[in-house]
Design a protein around this motif. Structure first.
Motif, PDB file in Angstrom:
ATOM      1  N   LEU A 143       0.878  -1.159   0.000  1.00  0.00           N
ATOM      2  CA  LEU A 143       0.000   0.000   0.000  1.00  0.00           C
ATOM      3  C   LEU A 143       0.914   1.207   0.000  1.00  0.00           C
ATOM      4  CD1 LEU A 143      -2.279  -1.196   2.936  1.00  0.00           C
ATOM      5  CD2 LEU A 143      -2.918  -1.199   0.523  1.00  0.00           C
ATOM      6  N   ILE A 144       0.772   2.062  -0.987  1.00  0.00           N
ATOM      7  CA  ILE A 144       1.663   3.219  -1.098  1.00  0.00           C
ATOM      8  C   ILE A 144       0.850   4.500  -0.972  1.00  0.00           C
ATOM      9  CG2 ILE A 144       3.333   4.402  -2.564  1.00  0.00           C
ATOM     10  CD1 ILE A 144       3.894   1.729  -3.907  1.00  0.00           C
ATOM     11  N   CYS A 145       1.238   5.337  -0.030  1.00  0.00           N
ATOM     12  CA  CYS A 145       0.520   6.592   0.171  1.00  0.00           C
ATOM     13  C   CYS A 145       1.004   7.625  -0.841  1.00  0.00           C
ATOM     14  CB  CYS A 145       0.730   7.125   1.587  1.00  0.00           C
ATOM     15  SG  CYS A 145      -0.091   8.707   1.844  1.00  0.00           S
ATOM     16  N   ARG A 146       0.076   8.160  -1.622  1.00  0.00           N
ATOM     17  CA  ARG A 146       0.441   9.131  -2.653  1.00  0.00           C
ATOM     18  C   ARG A 146       0.854  10.454  -2.034  1.00  0.00           C
ATOM     19  NH1 ARG A 146      -4.375   7.589  -6.590  1.00  0.00           N
ATOM     20  NH2 ARG A 146      -3.190   6.778  -8.355  1.00  0.00           N
ATOM     21  N   SER A 147       0.445  10.674  -0.799  1.00  0.00           N
ATOM     22  CA  SER A 147       0.711  11.954  -0.185  1.00  0.00           C
ATOM     23  C   SER A 147       2.096  11.990   0.469  1.00  0.00           C
ATOM     24  CB  SER A 147      -0.390  12.254   0.826  1.00  0.00           C
ATOM     25  OG  SER A 147      -0.062  13.366   1.591  1.00  0.00           O
TER      26      SER A 147
ATOM     27  N   ASN B 192      -2.387   8.485   8.380  1.00  0.00           N
ATOM     28  CA  ASN B 192      -1.794   9.753   8.832  1.00  0.00           C
ATOM     29  C   ASN B 192      -2.184  10.938   7.955  1.00  0.00           C
ATOM     30  OD1 ASN B 192      -0.445   9.455  11.165  1.00  0.00           O
ATOM     31  ND2 ASN B 192       1.549   9.020  10.245  1.00  0.00           N
ATOM     32  N   CYS B 193      -2.259  10.695   6.660  1.00  0.00           N
ATOM     33  CA  CYS B 193      -2.443  11.803   5.724  1.00  0.00           C
ATOM     34  C   CYS B 193      -3.907  12.182   5.527  1.00  0.00           C
ATOM     35  CB  CYS B 193      -1.811  11.469   4.371  1.00  0.00           C
ATOM     36  SG  CYS B 193      -0.022  11.441   4.441  1.00  0.00           S
ATOM     37  N   ARG B 194      -4.825  11.468   6.161  1.00  0.00           N
ATOM     38  CA  ARG B 194      -6.234  11.817   5.982  1.00  0.00           C
ATOM     39  C   ARG B 194      -6.713  12.768   7.058  1.00  0.00           C
ATOM     40  NH1 ARG B 194      -9.692   8.053   6.723  1.00  0.00           N
ATOM     41  NH2 ARG B 194      -8.097   6.489   7.118  1.00  0.00           N
TER      42      ARG B 194
ATOM     43  N   ALA C  61      -5.162  -0.880   8.561  1.00  0.00           N
ATOM     44  CA  ALA C  61      -4.519   0.291   9.167  1.00  0.00           C
ATOM     45  C   ALA C  61      -5.046   1.629   8.637  1.00  0.00           C
ATOM     46  CB  ALA C  61      -3.006   0.211   8.949  1.00  0.00           C
ATOM     47  N   GLY C  62      -6.315   1.677   8.280  1.00  0.00           N
ATOM     48  CA  GLY C  62      -6.897   2.951   7.878  1.00  0.00           C
ATOM     49  C   GLY C  62      -6.440   3.456   6.530  1.00  0.00           C
ATOM     50  N   PHE C  63      -5.864   2.589   5.737  1.00  0.00           N
ATOM     51  CA  PHE C  63      -5.400   3.000   4.419  1.00  0.00           C
ATOM     52  C   PHE C  63      -6.572   3.006   3.444  1.00  0.00           C
ATOM     53  CE2 PHE C  63      -3.184   3.025   0.467  1.00  0.00           C
ATOM     54  CZ  PHE C  63      -1.932   3.554   0.724  1.00  0.00           C
ATOM     55  N   VAL C  64      -6.714   4.079   2.680  1.00  0.00           N
ATOM     56  CA  VAL C  64      -7.764   4.141   1.662  1.00  0.00           C
ATOM     57  C   VAL C  64      -7.112   4.049   0.285  1.00  0.00           C
ATOM     58  CG1 VAL C  64      -9.592   5.520   0.638  1.00  0.00           C
ATOM     59  CG2 VAL C  64      -9.255   5.544   3.113  1.00  0.00           C
ATOM     60  N   ALA C  65      -7.318   2.922  -0.385  1.00  0.00           N
ATOM     61  CA  ALA C  65      -6.718   2.725  -1.702  1.00  0.00           C
ATOM     62  C   ALA C  65      -7.629   3.304  -2.771  1.00  0.00           C
ATOM     63  CB  ALA C  65      -6.470   1.240  -1.948  1.00  0.00           C
ATOM     64  N   GLU C  66      -7.004   3.857  -3.800  1.00  0.00           N
ATOM     65  CA  GLU C  66      -7.786   4.471  -4.886  1.00  0.00           C
ATOM     66  C   GLU C  66      -7.482   3.832  -6.228  1.00  0.00           C
ATOM     67  OE1 GLU C  66      -6.063   8.162  -4.139  1.00  0.00           O
ATOM     68  OE2 GLU C  66      -7.098   8.355  -2.207  1.00  0.00           O
ATOM     69  N   ASP C  67      -6.328   3.189  -6.309  1.00  0.00           N
ATOM     70  CA  ASP C  67      -5.911   2.698  -7.615  1.00  0.00           C
ATOM     71  C   ASP C  67      -4.970   1.521  -7.434  1.00  0.00           C
ATOM     72  OD1 ASP C  67      -5.832   2.619 -10.318  1.00  0.00           O
ATOM     73  OD2 ASP C  67      -4.871   4.568 -10.594  1.00  0.00           O
ATOM     74  N   HIS C  68      -4.716   0.812  -8.519  1.00  0.00           N
ATOM     75  CA  HIS C  68      -3.779  -0.299  -8.420  1.00  0.00           C
ATOM     76  C   HIS C  68      -2.773  -0.248  -9.559  1.00  0.00           C
ATOM     77  CE1 HIS C  68      -6.936  -1.849 -11.167  1.00  0.00           C
ATOM     78  NE2 HIS C  68      -5.924  -2.422 -11.777  1.00  0.00           N
ATOM     79  N   ARG C  69      -1.682  -0.961  -9.328  1.00  0.00           N
ATOM     80  CA  ARG C  69      -0.596  -0.995 -10.304  1.00  0.00           C
ATOM     81  C   ARG C  69      -0.061  -2.418 -10.293  1.00  0.00           C
ATOM     82  NH1 ARG C  69       3.452   3.523  -8.879  1.00  0.00           N
ATOM     83  NH2 ARG C  69       4.204   2.133  -7.256  1.00  0.00           N
ATOM     84  N   LEU C  70      -0.063  -3.045 -11.441  1.00  0.00           N
ATOM     85  CA  LEU C  70       0.383  -4.440 -11.517  1.00  0.00           C
ATOM     86  C   LEU C  70       1.458  -4.581 -12.587  1.00  0.00           C
ATOM     87  CD1 LEU C  70       0.082  -7.513 -10.979  1.00  0.00           C
ATOM     88  CD2 LEU C  70      -1.744  -7.522 -12.688  1.00  0.00           C
ATOM     89  N   ASP C  71       2.581  -5.158 -12.201  1.00  0.00           N
ATOM     90  CA  ASP C  71       3.639  -5.438 -13.174  1.00  0.00           C
ATOM     91  C   ASP C  71       3.930  -6.930 -13.181  1.00  0.00           C
ATOM     92  OD1 ASP C  71       4.020  -2.665 -13.550  1.00  0.00           O
ATOM     93  OD2 ASP C  71       5.365  -2.586 -11.824  1.00  0.00           O
ATOM     94  N   LEU C  72       4.145  -7.479 -14.362  1.00  0.00           N
ATOM     95  CA  LEU C  72       4.655  -8.840 -14.453  1.00  0.00           C
ATOM     96  C   LEU C  72       6.123  -8.753 -14.841  1.00  0.00           C
ATOM     97  CD1 LEU C  72       1.767 -10.783 -16.238  1.00  0.00           C
ATOM     98  CD2 LEU C  72       2.088 -10.241 -13.827  1.00  0.00           C
ATOM     99  N   LEU C  73       6.951  -9.444 -14.072  1.00  0.00           N
ATOM    100  CA  LEU C  73       8.395  -9.386 -14.299  1.00  0.00           C
ATOM    101  C   LEU C  73       8.850 -10.663 -14.970  1.00  0.00           C
ATOM    102  CD1 LEU C  73       9.078  -8.180 -10.687  1.00  0.00           C
ATOM    103  CD2 LEU C  73       8.934  -6.758 -12.734  1.00  0.00           C
TER     104      LEU C  73
END
Lengths: 151, 151
Positions: free
Chosen positions: A100-104, A149-151, B132-144
């Motif tokens: 999970l990566i925070c854009r902020s 944290n960033c919300r 942990a309160g993370f709000v995801a908005e988008d995803h990114r998938l790579d095949l290596l």
DNA sequence: CTAAGATTGAGGATCATTCTCAAAAAGGTC
DNA sequence: GACCTTTTTGAGAATGATCCTCAATCTTAG
């Protein structure tokens, strides 16, 4: 914040043997890096590591991160931010996960995908060969959003 | 190698209006960058772009890539290699996709996931909030893996 | 204990990317 | 078309994360 205190003996032994394969020692500095990443329980950037342990010299830290990466003890993440990010190798923690990566603020947390999702990811890896002769071996999934944290 | 020759009028108009929103013009240099990425049909690094069009000045290319990124015309990928990598924004090409990344030469190709996989990815994004309160908005998938050239 | 070799760390080098600024180009107005 | 204003350009300098150099220090084997 899964703050763990001590690196398990088994992990320690594995690190010793992986370094030994390359003729490298498990020095105090290298132990510090591994212990720090273990304790933190999430990927860390170099500035974070230097802040967490003021005794670390920057040049030695960079060098040792590379050595530990070559020994397959650590794994370097690709990130949007200016700094690289390291975590313990998945097969050392026995915990296949994504991020999970925070854009902020750029913080990276671990995230375990559902078995269904993992199954389809594995299938996608297997099928990717059809596209232009590409042979996929692994996958990498990040969810982008906003951390607590960033919300 | 999906070499397309001309940027469609519709895409052209969209780029014009997105730049206009930021008070920016669609100059010759910027058109070159967009046309090149359209023609190539895959993400490109700066050295690749400079090689493909020797008339591009490095500093201008970097500056214009940033402008086009801010206008949401281009998207900057994160990669393992030393160079950043740009592609046309997904909503311009109307083609949601992921990436096949060659571990050997670093080349990046597009890859379309199955509807099942996309559905589960969307679900994972929706559910990530629990962690942990993370709000995801988008995803990114790579095949290596390994590309056709490197095998 | 000693010699041989590995590791350390301060500072320098590298290189992708960004910034600076004077010159050139593009619009708008008459 | 000529003039003024603003934007864009591009060559070179600056920045900054990362990697390299090398003398000093530590480890290990014997």
């Amino acid at each position: 914040m899964s703050s763990r205190t001590r690196v398990p003996d088994e992990l320690h032994e594995t690190v010793v043997s992986r370094l030994a394969r390359l003729g490298q020692r498990y020095t105090t500095n290298r132990k510090s890096l591994v212990a720090m990443l273990w304790a933190e329980g999430r990927p860390m950037t170099l500035p974070e590591m230097l802040e967490a342990d003021a005794a670390l010299a920057q040049s030695s830290a960079y060098r040792n991160l590379v050595v530990l990466e070559e020994a397959q003890v650590l794994h370097r993440l690709v990130t949007t931010g200016p700094f690289a990010c390291w975590e313990l190798a998945e097969d050392l923690t026995g915990h296949h996960h994504h991020h999970l990566i925070c854009r902020s603020c750029g913080v990276v947390e671990d995230f375990t995908a559902s078995p269904d999702l993992e199954r389809l990811l594995g299938k996608a890896v297997g099928q990717a060969g059809s596209a232009a002769g590409f042979v996929a071996e692994d996958h990498r999934l990040d969810l982008l959003g906003t951390c607590n944290n960033c919300r």
